[in-house]
Design an enzyme around this catalytic site. Structure first.
Site, PDB file in Angstrom:
ATOM      1  CB  CYS A  91      -3.572  -8.366  -5.774  1.00 61.08           C
ATOM      2  SG  CYS A  91      -4.020  -8.928  -4.125  1.00 61.08           S
TER       3      CYS A  91
ATOM      4  CB  CYS B 101       0.080 -11.462  -2.279  1.00 60.97           C
ATOM      5  SG  CYS B 101      -0.971 -10.668  -3.487  1.00 60.97           S
TER       6      CYS B 101
ATOM      7  CG  ASP C 266       1.999  -7.141  -1.157  1.00 58.62           C
ATOM      8  OD1 ASP C 266       2.788  -7.363  -0.239  1.00 58.62           O
ATOM      9  OD2 ASP C 266       1.052  -7.888  -1.438  1.00 58.62           O
TER      10      ASP C 266
ATOM     11  CB  CYS D 113      -0.936  -5.837   1.799  1.00 62.16           C
ATOM     12  SG  CYS D 113      -0.661  -5.286   0.119  1.00 62.16           S
TER      13      CYS D 113
HETATM   14 FE1  FES Z   1      -1.056  -6.887  -1.201  1.00 62.98          FE
HETATM   15 FE2  FES Z   1      -2.026  -8.709  -2.824  1.00 62.98          FE
HETATM   16  S1  FES Z   1      -2.115  -8.725  -0.665  1.00 62.98           S
HETATM   17  S2  FES Z   1      -1.139  -6.834  -3.360  1.00 62.98           S
END
Ligand code: FES
Length: 144
Positions: free
Chosen positions: A104, A60, A37, A35
């Site tokens: 996450c 997110c 992140d 993702c």
């Molecule tokens: Fe990547 Fe939540 S979608 S940490």
């Protein structure tokens, strides 16, 4: 039923311990390859106690809420206790996360461990390597 608990929404809207600690004793940064992140944790440590902790999360809402809750859970605690914090405990403290968002909270657990490892490495402190997951090969990366 709402997708996110009140607690998740509260920590997402009013995250605790956001920011940077200058001259931190330990810094940990982890990212989720899929993702994209990123979470960064800063620790101020004295006599094996986490005196202060701050985070920066580029990710997110669940990742932000997880960082906020996780930092609250380790503040003022001994390193040995912070090392036992699991993503499951963080998710439970948030009154749950949707199944596809559980990964996450894994970022929070790993970022804390990585910051503690950084502190140990910088200070030449011996530690049990099995306590620290190798983030490169971690299988928790998100599928969503
Ligand atoms: Fe990547 Fe939540 S979608 S940490």
């Amino acid at each position: 039923m709402a997708l996110y608990s009140e607690t998740v929404m509260d920590h997402f809207r009013n995250p605790r311990n956001v920011g940077v600690i200058e001259n931190a004793d330990g810094v940990g940064e982890v990212g989720n390859a899929k993702c994209g992140d990123i979470m960064k944790i800063y620790l101020k440590i004295k006599d094996d106690i986490i005196e202060d902790v701050k985070f920066e999360t580029f990710g997110c809402g669940s990742a932000i809420a997880s960082s906020s809750m996780a930092t609250e859970m380790i503040k003022g605690k001994p390193l040995s206790q912070a090392l036992t914090l699991t993503n499951k405990a963080v998710a439970e403290a948030l009154d749950g996360l949707p199944a596809h968002k559980l990964h996450c909270s894994v970022l929070a657990e790993e970022a804390i461990k990585s910051a503690i490892k950084d502190y140990y490495d910088k200070n030449g402190i011996e530690y049990d390597h099995s306590q620290f997951p190798d983030c490169e090969s971690c299988g928790h990366c998100c599928e969503n």
